[in-house]
Enzyme design. Structure first.
Site, PDB file in Angstrom:
ATOM      1  N   ARG A   1     113.317  -0.462 -10.375  1.00 51.01           N
ATOM      2  CA  ARG A   1     113.835  -1.625  -9.655  1.00 51.01           C
ATOM      3  C   ARG A   1     114.403  -2.610 -10.669  1.00 51.01           C
ATOM      4  O   ARG A   1     113.697  -3.082 -11.550  1.00 51.01           O
ATOM      5  CB  ARG A   1     112.755  -2.324  -8.826  1.00 51.01           C
ATOM      6  CG  ARG A   1     113.369  -3.247  -7.734  1.00 51.01           C
ATOM      7  CD  ARG A   1     112.329  -4.129  -7.037  1.00 51.01           C
ATOM      8  NE  ARG A   1     111.764  -5.044  -7.980  1.00 51.01           N
ATOM      9  CZ  ARG A   1     110.464  -5.307  -8.073  1.00 51.01           C
ATOM     10  NH1 ARG A   1     109.591  -4.739  -7.278  1.00 51.01           N
ATOM     11  NH2 ARG A   1     110.018  -6.163  -8.985  1.00 51.01           N
TER      12      ARG A   1
ATOM     13  N   GLU B   1     115.068  -8.397 -15.244  1.00 52.81           N
ATOM     14  CA  GLU B   1     114.437  -7.305 -15.984  1.00 52.81           C
ATOM     15  C   GLU B   1     114.665  -5.998 -15.247  1.00 52.81           C
ATOM     16  O   GLU B   1     115.061  -5.978 -14.082  1.00 52.81           O
ATOM     17  CB  GLU B   1     112.925  -7.548 -16.127  1.00 52.81           C
ATOM     18  CG  GLU B   1     112.215  -7.602 -14.780  1.00 52.81           C
ATOM     19  CD  GLU B   1     110.748  -7.232 -14.833  1.00 52.81           C
ATOM     20  OE1 GLU B   1     110.258  -6.731 -15.863  1.00 52.81           O
ATOM     21  OE2 GLU B   1     110.066  -7.413 -13.808  1.00 52.81           O
TER      22      GLU B   1
ATOM     23  N   ASN C   1     112.541  -2.704 -14.179  1.00 51.58           N
ATOM     24  CA  ASN C   1     111.190  -2.155 -14.077  1.00 51.58           C
ATOM     25  C   ASN C   1     111.245  -0.635 -14.002  1.00 51.58           C
ATOM     26  O   ASN C   1     111.936  -0.087 -13.145  1.00 51.58           O
ATOM     27  CB  ASN C   1     110.499  -2.698 -12.830  1.00 51.58           C
ATOM     28  CG  ASN C   1     110.230  -4.181 -12.932  1.00 51.58           C
ATOM     29  OD1 ASN C   1     109.399  -4.619 -13.714  1.00 51.58           O
ATOM     30  ND2 ASN C   1     110.974  -4.972 -12.164  1.00 51.58           N
TER      31      ASN C   1
ATOM     32  N   SER D   1     106.883  -2.369  -7.436  1.00 53.65           N
ATOM     33  CA  SER D   1     106.187  -2.622  -6.180  1.00 53.65           C
ATOM     34  C   SER D   1     107.157  -2.756  -5.011  1.00 53.65           C
ATOM     35  O   SER D   1     108.336  -3.053  -5.191  1.00 53.65           O
ATOM     36  CB  SER D   1     105.331  -3.884  -6.307  1.00 53.65           C
ATOM     37  OG  SER D   1     106.131  -4.940  -6.754  1.00 53.65           O
TER      38      SER D   1
ATOM     39  N   LYS E   1     110.438  -5.418 -22.249  1.00 53.87           N
ATOM     40  CA  LYS E   1     111.316  -6.575 -22.455  1.00 53.87           C
ATOM     41  C   LYS E   1     111.976  -6.535 -23.827  1.00 53.87           C
ATOM     42  O   LYS E   1     113.107  -6.993 -23.999  1.00 53.87           O
ATOM     43  CB  LYS E   1     110.530  -7.859 -22.243  1.00 53.87           C
ATOM     44  CG  LYS E   1     110.506  -8.243 -20.770  1.00 53.87           C
ATOM     45  CD  LYS E   1     109.174  -8.469 -20.188  1.00 53.87           C
ATOM     46  CE  LYS E   1     109.260  -8.559 -18.684  1.00 53.87           C
ATOM     47  NZ  LYS E   1     108.244  -7.758 -18.022  1.00 53.87           N
TER      48      LYS E   1
ATOM     49  N   LYS F   1     108.915 -14.603 -23.238  1.00 53.57           N
ATOM     50  CA  LYS F   1     108.250 -13.484 -22.555  1.00 53.57           C
ATOM     51  C   LYS F   1     107.504 -12.561 -23.513  1.00 53.57           C
ATOM     52  O   LYS F   1     108.080 -12.060 -24.469  1.00 53.57           O
ATOM     53  CB  LYS F   1     109.292 -12.632 -21.827  1.00 53.57           C
ATOM     54  CG  LYS F   1     110.065 -13.349 -20.742  1.00 53.57           C
ATOM     55  CD  LYS F   1     110.905 -12.343 -19.963  1.00 53.57           C
ATOM     56  CE  LYS F   1     111.644 -13.024 -18.829  1.00 53.57           C
ATOM     57  NZ  LYS F   1     112.340 -12.043 -17.989  1.00 53.57           N
TER      58      LYS F   1
ATOM     59  N   GLU G   1     103.833  -6.778 -17.837  1.00 49.50           N
ATOM     60  CA  GLU G   1     104.366  -6.535 -16.497  1.00 49.50           C
ATOM     61  C   GLU G   1     103.418  -7.115 -15.454  1.00 49.50           C
ATOM     62  O   GLU G   1     102.243  -7.309 -15.726  1.00 49.50           O
ATOM     63  CB  GLU G   1     104.496  -5.022 -16.237  1.00 49.50           C
ATOM     64  CG  GLU G   1     105.507  -4.317 -17.106  1.00 49.50           C
ATOM     65  CD  GLU G   1     106.924  -4.806 -16.882  1.00 49.50           C
ATOM     66  OE1 GLU G   1     107.249  -5.177 -15.734  1.00 49.50           O
ATOM     67  OE2 GLU G   1     107.685  -4.850 -17.848  1.00 49.50           O
ATOM     68  N   GLY G   2     103.949  -7.340 -14.269  1.00 46.41           N
ATOM     69  CA  GLY G   2     103.092  -7.680 -13.137  1.00 46.41           C
ATOM     70  C   GLY G   2     103.051  -9.157 -12.796  1.00 46.41           C
ATOM     71  O   GLY G   2     102.353  -9.569 -11.879  1.00 46.41           O
TER      72      GLY G   2
ATOM     73  N   ARG H   1     112.839 -11.202  -3.106  1.00 49.44           N
ATOM     74  CA  ARG H   1     111.590 -11.963  -3.184  1.00 49.44           C
ATOM     75  C   ARG H   1     111.944 -13.438  -3.294  1.00 49.44           C
ATOM     76  O   ARG H   1     112.818 -13.807  -4.062  1.00 49.44           O
ATOM     77  CB  ARG H   1     110.746 -11.525  -4.381  1.00 49.44           C
ATOM     78  CG  ARG H   1     110.050 -10.177  -4.126  1.00 49.44           C
ATOM     79  CD  ARG H   1     109.383  -9.661  -5.361  1.00 49.44           C
ATOM     80  NE  ARG H   1     110.356  -9.507  -6.427  1.00 49.44           N
ATOM     81  CZ  ARG H   1     110.045  -9.412  -7.717  1.00 49.44           C
ATOM     82  NH1 ARG H   1     108.787  -9.458  -8.095  1.00 49.44           N
ATOM     83  NH2 ARG H   1     110.980  -9.269  -8.619  1.00 49.44           N
TER      84      ARG H   1
HETATM   85  P1  ADP Z   1     107.310  -9.233 -14.896  1.00 42.28           P
HETATM   86  O1  ADP Z   1     107.555  -7.904 -15.517  1.00 42.28           O
HETATM   87  O2  ADP Z   1     105.949  -9.764 -15.160  1.00 42.28           O
HETATM   88  O3  ADP Z   1     107.691  -9.252 -13.448  1.00 42.28           O
HETATM   89  P2  ADP Z   1     109.670 -10.890 -15.265  1.00 42.28           P
HETATM   90  O4  ADP Z   1     110.569 -10.820 -16.434  1.00 42.28           O
HETATM   91  O5  ADP Z   1     110.200 -10.317 -14.016  1.00 42.28           O
HETATM   92  O6  ADP Z   1     108.272 -10.247 -15.677  1.00 42.28           O
HETATM   93  O7  ADP Z   1     109.279 -12.394 -15.032  1.00 42.28           O
HETATM   94  C1  ADP Z   1     108.446 -12.784 -13.956  1.00 42.28           C
HETATM   95  C2  ADP Z   1     109.113 -13.855 -13.111  1.00 42.28           C
HETATM   96  O8  ADP Z   1     109.489 -14.956 -13.925  1.00 42.28           O
HETATM   97  C3  ADP Z   1     110.394 -13.412 -12.445  1.00 42.28           C
HETATM   98  O9  ADP Z   1     110.139 -12.768 -11.213  1.00 42.28           O
HETATM   99  C4  ADP Z   1     111.134 -14.728 -12.279  1.00 42.28           C
HETATM  100  O10 ADP Z   1     110.670 -15.410 -11.134  1.00 42.28           O
HETATM  101  C5  ADP Z   1     110.722 -15.500 -13.502  1.00 42.28           C
HETATM  102  N1  ADP Z   1     111.720 -15.330 -14.576  1.00 42.28           N
HETATM  103  C6  ADP Z   1     111.760 -14.336 -15.483  1.00 42.28           C
HETATM  104  N2  ADP Z   1     112.818 -14.454 -16.305  1.00 42.28           N
HETATM  105  C7  ADP Z   1     113.477 -15.559 -15.917  1.00 42.28           C
HETATM  106  C8  ADP Z   1     114.670 -16.223 -16.367  1.00 42.28           C
HETATM  107  N3  ADP Z   1     115.353 -15.780 -17.417  1.00 42.28           N
HETATM  108  N4  ADP Z   1     115.048 -17.343 -15.713  1.00 42.28           N
HETATM  109  C9  ADP Z   1     114.342 -17.815 -14.667  1.00 42.28           C
HETATM  110  N5  ADP Z   1     113.219 -17.238 -14.193  1.00 42.28           N
HETATM  111  C10 ADP Z   1     112.782 -16.121 -14.797  1.00 42.28           C
HETATM  112 MG    MG Z   2     108.417  -6.203 -14.604  1.00 37.64          MG
HETATM  113 MG    MG Z   3     109.547  -8.974 -12.660  1.00 35.31          MG
END
Ligand code: ADP
Ligand code: MG
Ligand code: MG
Length: 496
Positions: free
Chosen positions: A153, A169, A171, A176, A331, A385, A389-390, A472
């Site tokens: 995803r 990102e 995945n 999920s 990442k 970051k 994950e999660g 989401r």
């Molecule tokens: P994970 O693998 O834990 O889901 P993400 O990179 O998706 O990590 O980050 C989790 C959440 O943080 C995302 O669903 C989003 O809401 C927020 N987020 C992540 N990166 C950004 C970004 N560059 N700008 C704004 N919000 C972000």
């Molecule tokens: Mg992720």
């Molecule tokens: Mg994410």
């Protein structure tokens, strides 16, 4: 537009004369004017629909809801109505899905790239280092994965500033809600069919969503390729899983292939890899291993779980994901791919490279002193970051500054545990969020996830497709967006 500014075909009933006089000739659907009675009616219909169609999760107030199906069920947290999303960006996200699938596959074959890219992270992050250890064992043994299954995803936000679709990102493990993506879409379509006239919304503008069946089909086809009619599909699960119904939606659509559910600890005690590479668990041959666990350090509380992960990796079973696919979704790799010239190493087609690069946000390693300086000055423009994950792991705002300053004091090594990313600012809109049977009106932002399925056997690509989607939506005051983590709700999109 991205907010709800949609013309009503039939104006909502007006409650008093003064509002009638205020009414403009072409009324706009405005959440302020929604009367509670009407919203309650929608809420009621949404709750009934969710209950009847299995859009449910385990209720956290119920002790056995994460272990016994059918006990302690609660409707999933949802947005009451689909969120508007421009059709051109939707098309862009769909078009790039198979290109990302292919990219992951190419990266997975380049063991040296994975090891080199993560070599410094390895020293700073124990979890990533354990994964890399398994990966390097497989490299030493020259382990080949002929049948490769990716259920991915790719997540995006629409940046309001630059008017561009930017990837959050990719995945590659335990994505999920492929089970619920389709369901929440169908819920919204159903609500719009019943109440669309009143809302001024057309159910046909909510794009069809085949997430459940497309992922389930890909698993079934992987099972066919493995070619052992007696073998089962194994879902690797967390011991206590309140999101089990999303997973059961896939298992129950794999055309009667037997599915077993095992925790990593159970795989360690019941699992064996035979001379010919066959994995058996509890005496049953396993052809496809689908991980819905194993992506966070919490899934490995002891050495047993690591032993199980290694055991599975050594076998000939199709792993979704293999260790290489898993690492390709980190990442750090995302950040490496954003460097000039790196994509070209994996993709020959210039158009494909351009499509991918178009949705890359700014990504930097913490060696970049220019960027560190900028991020300390303006931390609100960045997200920091770790390799996790999660949801719930990222660092925002003033904490970015504090952490960068701390790392400067404490020395170089720990730097490599993090990446810096440009903060994306999506448009804020009014939405109705529905949780625990109660609705709240709030300001929210949304993240579009596009599923992608990939299956190949040696040189033969059997599936490479966009496989549905999941929106989401989260209150805009929250930084993180995990649904299971309690920050967001499930949503679909309304093309405009
Ligand atoms: P994970 O693998 O834990 O889901 P993400 O990179 O998706 O990590 O980050 C989790 C959440 O943080 C995302 O669903 C989003 O809401 C927020 N987020 C992540 N990166 C950004 C970004 N560059 N700008 C704004 N919000 C972000
Ligand atoms: Mg992720
Ligand atoms: Mg994410």
């Amino acid at each position: 537009s991205f907010i709800f500014h949609l013309n009503l075909r039939k104006p909502a009933p007006l409650r008093c004369a003064s509002s009638l006089m205020m009414e403009s000739p072409k009324p706009i659907l405005d959440f302020e004017k929604f009367d509670d009675g009407f919203v309650q009616k929608l809420v009621y219909d949404a709750l009934v629909w969710s209950s009847l169609h299995g859009l449910v999760v385990g209720d956290k107030t119920h002790q056995r809801s994460g272990t016994v199906p059918g006990v302690g069920m609660m409707h999933a947290p949802i947005a009451l109505l689909p969120t508007p999303f421009p059709e051109s960006y939707w098309n862009q996200a769909c078009e790039v899905a198979p290109v990302f699938n292919e990219l992951v596959d190419r990266i997975s074959l380049d063991g040296k790239f994975i090891q080199d890219s993560l070599s410094r992270t390895k020293k700073a992050d124990v979890f990533t280092s354990r994964l890399l250890e398994i990966h390097s064992k497989m490299l030493e043994r020259n382990k080949r994965e002929d049948i490769r299954l990716g259920l991915h995803r790719s997540d995006y936000m629409l940046d309001e500033e630059t008017k561009s679709l930017l990837q959050i990102e990719m995945n590659t493990i335990s994505c999920s809600f492929p089970g619920f993506g389709r369901l929440v879409t169908e819920l919204h379509q159903s609500l719009l069919r019943s109440h669309g006239d009143h809302l001024g919304l057309d159910s046909e503008r909510v794009p069809r969503n085949g997430s459940t069946f497309q992922f389930a089909d890909a698993m079934a086809k992987a099972w066919l390729e493995y070619n052992n009619p007696r073998a089962v599909v194994m879902v690797v699960v967390q011991p206590d899983e309140r999101n089990m119904y999303d997973q059961h939606w896939l298992s129950s659509n794999t055309h009667n292939i037997v599915t077993i559910r095992k925790s990593l600890a159970e795989v360690e005690t019941e699992g064996r890899v035979h001379e010919d590479g066959t994995l058996t668990v509890g005496g049953q041959a396993v052809s496809v291993v689908y991980y819905r666990s194993g992506y966070t350090p919490r899934d490995y509380p002891s050495e047993s779980e690591w032993n199980a992960r290694l055991l599975i990796e050594q076998s000939s079973a199709v792993k979704c994901p293999s260790i290489a696919y898993h690492l390709a979704g980190t990442k750090k790799i995302q950040q490496e791919l954003a460097k000039p010239g790196v994509l070209e190493r994996f993709m020959d087609n210039k158009d494909d490279v351009a499509k991918l690069r178009k949705c890359f946000a700014g990504l930097w390693s913490l060696d970049d002193s220019e960027i560190i300086k900028k991020a300390i000055e303006k931390p609100e423009l960045f997200v920091m970051k770790p390799q996790r994950e999660g949801g719930g792991n990222n660092i925002y705002g003033d904490d970015v500054r504090e952490n960068l300053l701390r790392l400067q004091r404490e020395g170089e090594e720990e730097n490599a545990a993090y990446i810096l990313m440009q903060r994306i600012f999506p448009k804020v809109s009014n939405v109705f969020l529905l949780r625990d049977g109660v609705y709240h009106k709030d300001q929210a932002i949304s993240e579009l996830g596009v599923y992608g399925a990939y299956l190949r056997n040696k040189e033969r690509v059997i599936i490479n497709e966009q496989s549905g989607y999941l929106m989401r939506t989260k209150v805009s005051s929250s930084d993180e967006g995990g649904v299971a983590a309690g920050y967001a709700v499930l949503d679909s999109i309304y093309l405009n």
